[in-house]
Design an enzyme around this catalytic site. Structure first.
Site, PDB file in Angstrom:
ATOM      1  N   LYS A   9     -49.210  19.024 -44.540  1.00  0.00           N
ATOM      2  CA  LYS A   9     -49.872  19.190 -45.838  1.00  0.00           C
ATOM      3  C   LYS A   9     -51.227  19.867 -45.670  1.00  0.00           C
ATOM      4  O   LYS A   9     -51.893  19.706 -44.662  1.00  0.00           O
ATOM      5  CB  LYS A   9     -50.096  17.819 -46.484  1.00  0.00           C
ATOM      6  CG  LYS A   9     -48.886  17.232 -47.148  1.00  0.00           C
ATOM      7  CD  LYS A   9     -49.321  16.058 -48.018  1.00  0.00           C
ATOM      8  CE  LYS A   9     -48.149  15.329 -48.614  1.00  0.00           C
ATOM      9  NZ  LYS A   9     -48.568  14.115 -49.342  1.00  0.00           N
ATOM     10  N   HIS A  15     -52.428   3.667 -55.170  1.00  0.00           N
ATOM     11  CA  HIS A  15     -52.475   3.204 -53.778  1.00  0.00           C
ATOM     12  C   HIS A  15     -53.152   1.836 -53.703  1.00  0.00           C
ATOM     13  O   HIS A  15     -52.708   0.937 -52.989  1.00  0.00           O
ATOM     14  CB  HIS A  15     -53.281   4.169 -52.903  1.00  0.00           C
ATOM     15  CG  HIS A  15     -52.713   5.554 -52.791  1.00  0.00           C
ATOM     16  ND1 HIS A  15     -53.435   6.687 -53.085  1.00  0.00           N
ATOM     17  CD2 HIS A  15     -51.496   5.991 -52.380  1.00  0.00           C
ATOM     18  CE1 HIS A  15     -52.694   7.756 -52.869  1.00  0.00           C
ATOM     19  NE2 HIS A  15     -51.512   7.369 -52.446  1.00  0.00           N
ATOM     20  N   SER A  49     -51.807  11.524 -56.312  1.00  0.00           N
ATOM     21  CA  SER A  49     -53.004  12.245 -55.860  1.00  0.00           C
ATOM     22  C   SER A  49     -52.968  13.682 -56.381  1.00  0.00           C
ATOM     23  O   SER A  49     -53.989  14.235 -56.775  1.00  0.00           O
ATOM     24  CB  SER A  49     -53.065  12.263 -54.332  1.00  0.00           C
ATOM     25  OG  SER A  49     -53.152  10.951 -53.824  1.00  0.00           O
ATOM     26  N   ARG A 109     -42.669   4.642 -56.913  1.00  0.00           N
ATOM     27  CA  ARG A 109     -42.837   4.908 -58.341  1.00  0.00           C
ATOM     28  C   ARG A 109     -41.446   5.079 -58.939  1.00  0.00           C
ATOM     29  O   ARG A 109     -40.504   4.453 -58.476  1.00  0.00           O
ATOM     30  CB  ARG A 109     -43.707   6.160 -58.533  1.00  0.00           C
ATOM     31  CG  ARG A 109     -45.176   5.882 -58.291  1.00  0.00           C
ATOM     32  CD  ARG A 109     -45.959   7.131 -58.015  1.00  0.00           C
ATOM     33  NE  ARG A 109     -45.587   7.698 -56.722  1.00  0.00           N
ATOM     34  CZ  ARG A 109     -46.222   8.670 -56.119  1.00  0.00           C
ATOM     35  NH1 ARG A 109     -47.256   9.215 -56.684  1.00  0.00           N
ATOM     36  NH2 ARG A 109     -45.828   9.113 -54.945  1.00  0.00           N
TER      37      ARG A 109
HETATM   38  P1  ADP Z   1     -47.454  10.562 -48.438  1.00  0.00           P
HETATM   39  O1  ADP Z   1     -48.156  11.829 -48.199  1.00  0.00           O
HETATM   40  O2  ADP Z   1     -46.987   9.848 -47.206  1.00  0.00           O
HETATM   41  O3  ADP Z   1     -46.412  10.593 -49.556  1.00  0.00           O
HETATM   42  P2  ADP Z   1     -49.300   9.332 -50.267  1.00  0.00           P
HETATM   43  O4  ADP Z   1     -50.718   9.110 -49.920  1.00  0.00           O
HETATM   44  O5  ADP Z   1     -49.009  10.340 -51.319  1.00  0.00           O
HETATM   45  O6  ADP Z   1     -48.601   9.607 -48.908  1.00  0.00           O
HETATM   46  O7  ADP Z   1     -48.624   7.952 -50.662  1.00  0.00           O
HETATM   47  C1  ADP Z   1     -48.568   6.881 -49.771  1.00  0.00           C
HETATM   48  C2  ADP Z   1     -47.652   5.821 -50.317  1.00  0.00           C
HETATM   49  O8  ADP Z   1     -48.151   5.344 -51.558  1.00  0.00           O
HETATM   50  C3  ADP Z   1     -46.225   6.269 -50.624  1.00  0.00           C
HETATM   51  O9  ADP Z   1     -45.354   5.209 -50.338  1.00  0.00           O
HETATM   52  C4  ADP Z   1     -46.243   6.553 -52.085  1.00  0.00           C
HETATM   53  O10 ADP Z   1     -44.950   6.435 -52.662  1.00  0.00           O
HETATM   54  C5  ADP Z   1     -47.160   5.440 -52.548  1.00  0.00           C
HETATM   55  N1  ADP Z   1     -47.802   5.737 -53.823  1.00  0.00           N
HETATM   56  C6  ADP Z   1     -48.532   6.808 -54.179  1.00  0.00           C
HETATM   57  N2  ADP Z   1     -48.939   6.719 -55.457  1.00  0.00           N
HETATM   58  C7  ADP Z   1     -48.451   5.545 -55.934  1.00  0.00           C
HETATM   59  C8  ADP Z   1     -48.494   4.876 -57.201  1.00  0.00           C
HETATM   60  N3  ADP Z   1     -49.111   5.419 -58.246  1.00  0.00           N
HETATM   61  N4  ADP Z   1     -47.865   3.687 -57.313  1.00  0.00           N
HETATM   62  C9  ADP Z   1     -47.214   3.157 -56.257  1.00  0.00           C
HETATM   63  N5  ADP Z   1     -47.116   3.727 -55.044  1.00  0.00           N
HETATM   64  C10 ADP Z   1     -47.726   4.915 -54.884  1.00  0.00           C
END
Ligand code: ADP
Length: 167
Positions: free
Chosen positions: A42, A18, A129, A91
């Site tokens: 979630k 992130h 996460s 990703r």
């Molecule tokens: P959500 O619950 O909306 O999927 P996340 O907190 O898991 O939210 O992710 C928020 C954003 O960050 C999403 O666009 C996700 O694809 C991106 N993201 C999460 N991890 C990574 C990573 N390792 N590299 C690039 N983008 C990421």
């Protein structure tokens, strides 16, 4: 021109994946608002205040970045703060289907809101996460994946959740 983007997510907890997107996204706009979603279906490990606190601490030194809570539809939030862009990270192929659908739906809800994707860096493309939580719960070293402020409470909660006691 005042370019404002919203980076929405659940950030449960924030990872270096992130933070890579935040750092790179901040260079493209005047103001980047990290919007922590609170009302999704979630089950969270951390409260919204905790998730916001972890991000706020990690982005302190990045100019033009702020963090706040988002309760409701993303396009409403984007409009409310006067932003035009939604920033998301991509990703490998696994993210594509979901992100494609979300971007399409958001465009239907508000054609003025443009979703912009940044492809994850090589160092962070396998980070999520969910995996960070699992590794912490099993006593693994997560210091390369999530900021130091997150780690003690992450370990404690995940170990309690997995019934492993403090360790
Ligand atoms: P959500 O619950 O909306 O999927 P996340 O907190 O898991 O939210 O992710 C928020 C954003 O960050 C999403 O666009 C996700 O694809 C991106 N993201 C999460 N991890 C990574 C990573 N390792 N590299 C690039 N983008 C990421």
């Amino acid at each position: 021109m005042n370019r404002i983007a919203v980076y929405p997510g659940t950030f449960d907890p924030v990872t270096y994946g992130h933070l890579d997107i935040i750092r790179r996204g901040a260079l493209l706009v005047d103001r980047l608002v990290v919007a922590v979603a609170v009302n999704t279906q979630k089950q969270f490990l951390f409260t919204s205040q905790e998730r916001i606190g972890f991000i706020a601490e990690a982005v302190e030194s990045i100019p033009g970045v702020e963090v706040c809570q988002m309760d409701g539809l993303l396009v409403d939030f984007v409009r409310h703060i006067g932003a035009r862009f939604v920033l998301r990270g991509l990703r490998a192929v696994a993210d594509f289907e979901y992100e494609f659908q979300m971007a399409g739906m958001n465009r239907k809800l508000d054609p003025n809101v443009e979703t912009v994707f940044l492809v994850s860096g090589e160092e962070t493309m396998f980070l999520s996460s969910r995996l960070v939580k699992e590794i912490a719960g099993m006593g693994g070293d997560v210091s390369r994946f999530t900021p130091p402020g997150v780690i003690p409470e992450l370990r404690r909660r995940m170990r309690a959740r997995l019934g492993r006691g403090p360790g």
